[in-house]
Design an enzyme around this catalytic site. Structure first.
Site, PDB file in Angstrom:
ATOM      1  CG  ASN A  20      -2.155  -0.841   0.964  1.00 59.78           C
ATOM      2  OD1 ASN A  20      -3.083  -0.476   0.266  1.00 59.78           O
ATOM      3  ND2 ASN A  20      -2.062  -1.991   1.673  1.00 59.78           N
ATOM      4  NE  ARG A  71       0.518   1.772  23.931  1.00 57.60           N
ATOM      5  CZ  ARG A  71      -0.877   1.467  23.738  1.00 57.60           C
ATOM      6  NH1 ARG A  71      -1.434   0.910  22.786  1.00 57.60           N
ATOM      7  NH2 ARG A  71      -1.836   1.993  24.619  1.00 57.60           N
ATOM      8  CG  MET A  96       1.615  -5.658  11.412  1.00 58.11           C
ATOM      9  SD  MET A  96      -0.198  -5.861  10.869  1.00 58.11           S
ATOM     10  CE  MET A  96      -0.637  -7.364  11.927  1.00 58.11           C
ATOM     11  CG  ASN A 113      -5.299   1.305   9.658  1.00 56.27           C
ATOM     12  OD1 ASN A 113      -4.535   1.173   9.288  1.00 56.27           O
ATOM     13  ND2 ASN A 113      -6.260   0.669  10.120  1.00 56.27           N
ATOM     14  CB  SER A 142     -12.825   0.151   5.483  1.00 55.44           C
ATOM     15  OG  SER A 142     -13.871  -0.807   5.243  1.00 55.44           O
ATOM     16  CG  ASP A 151      -9.526  -2.234  12.938  1.00 59.98           C
ATOM     17  OD1 ASP A 151      -8.514  -1.603  12.572  1.00 59.98           O
ATOM     18  OD2 ASP A 151      -9.286  -3.357  13.396  1.00 59.98           O
ATOM     19  CD  GLU A 180      -5.753  -3.632   1.548  1.00 62.67           C
ATOM     20  OE1 GLU A 180      -4.556  -3.687   1.609  1.00 62.67           O
ATOM     21  OE2 GLU A 180      -6.593  -4.132   2.375  1.00 62.67           O
TER      22      GLU A 180
HETATM   23  C1  GRF Z   1      -3.173  -4.630   4.045  1.00 65.62           C
HETATM   24  O1  GRF Z   1      -4.082  -5.657   4.069  1.00 65.62           O
HETATM   25  C2  GRF Z   1      -4.005  -3.909   4.847  1.00 65.62           C
HETATM   26  O2  GRF Z   1      -5.336  -3.862   4.649  1.00 65.62           O
HETATM   27  C3  GRF Z   1      -3.820  -4.086   6.341  1.00 65.62           C
HETATM   28  O3  GRF Z   1      -2.291  -4.664   6.414  1.00 65.62           O
HETATM   29  C4  GRF Z   1      -2.066  -4.890   4.924  1.00 65.62           C
HETATM   30  C5  GRF Z   1      -0.791  -4.488   4.646  1.00 65.62           C
HETATM   31  O4  GRF Z   1      -0.423  -4.689   3.272  1.00 65.62           O
HETATM   32  N1  GRF Z   1      -3.889  -3.150   7.187  1.00 65.62           N
HETATM   33  P1  GRF Z   1       1.029  -4.081   2.679  1.00 65.62           P
HETATM   34  O5  GRF Z   1       2.085  -4.079   3.489  1.00 65.62           O
HETATM   35  O6  GRF Z   1       0.584  -2.684   2.336  1.00 65.62           O
HETATM   36  O7  GRF Z   1       1.142  -4.987   1.492  1.00 65.62           O
END
Ligand code: GRF
Length: 222
Positions: A20, A71, A96, A113, A142, A151, A180
């Site tokens: 992404n 954190r 993550m 996000n 989304s 989320d 995406e």
């Molecule tokens: C995507 O599926 C996004 O929706 C989720 O994490 C994934 C990220 O994929 N939050 P990438 O690292 O952008 O390939």
């Protein structure tokens, strides 16, 4: 931007492969883009997206989460890196970590996000398997503003596709990913153009409160 209008400085925050991020960075090179990527920040040095960003000529930084016992200290370092980049908008893209309410508040209205489901359905993990197990007719992704609820922030745009009879989590994941890569740059550019705006917790689109997410249908992939 061909008109010479200013473009919005954007930081992308990743943990993984960064597809992404790459889509966002590639669209930034398009003359119609209303944002530019000023920095890609990863929470670990091994994030595959760092090399992708570097190959696109985008400055990168690592704020290694393992270096911080608390954190709050990690988040302070991340916020400092974002601020130092000059970014006015932050796109989490496969990041993550769950961010604290304090961090989210600090960047309220400037933090996006992408989540691989048609929110509010399937918050959290394993979204593709859960959507298939529930025999959903449609699935997707989304783009939403981040709030303290995981989320749960207001959704700006969804990419929606039909579930196929013999879909597997892997197969549908690939089609969702392709969507995406369309919707995330689109939302960033709409914000850069001032067409999508966050005003005190409400999302506006072309000066009207956004009553429902903008939808990108893609059954060509189905
Ligand atoms: C995507 O599926 C996004 O929706 C989720 O994490 C994934 C990220 O994929 N939050 P990438 O690292 O952008 O390939």
């Amino acid at each position: 931007m061909s008109s010479g209008a200013p473009v919005l400085p954007l930081a992308v925050v990743i943990s993984g492969r960064g597809s992404n991020m790459e889509a966002i960075a590639r669209f930034a090179q398009h003359p119609d883009s209303r944002y530019r990527v000023v920095r890609v920040i990863a929470d670990r040095p091994g994030a595959g997206g760092l090399a992708r960003a570097a190959s696109l000529g985008v400055p990168t930084a690592v704020v290694p989460v393992k270096d911080f016992a608390e954190r709050a200290d990690f988040e302070a370092a991340l916020a400092a890196e974002i601020d130092a980049s000059g970014a006015r908008l932050v796109a989490l893209a496969g990041f993550m970590r769950i961010l604290s309410a304090e961090f989210v508040q600090r960047f309220a209205g400037r933090l996006l996000n992408i989540h691989p489901s048609l929110l509010p359905k399937y918050k959290g993990l394993d979204t593709h398997a859960r959507a298939l197990a529930a025999r959903e007719s449609h699935h997707g992704a989304s783009v939403h503003f981040v709030t303290a609820e995981l989320d749960g922030g207001p959704v700006v745009m969804q990419g929606r596709l039909r579930v196929l009879p013999n879909d597997t989590p892997e197969a549908i994941s690939a089609r969702v990913h392709a969507l995406e890569h369309i919707i995330y740059p689109h939302v960033c550019s709409l914000i850069g153009a001032g067409r999508v705006e966050w005003r005190a917790g409400t999302v506006y689109f072309d000066d009207e409160p956004l009553a429902a997410p903008l939808i990108e249908e893609n059954d060509a992939a189905a």
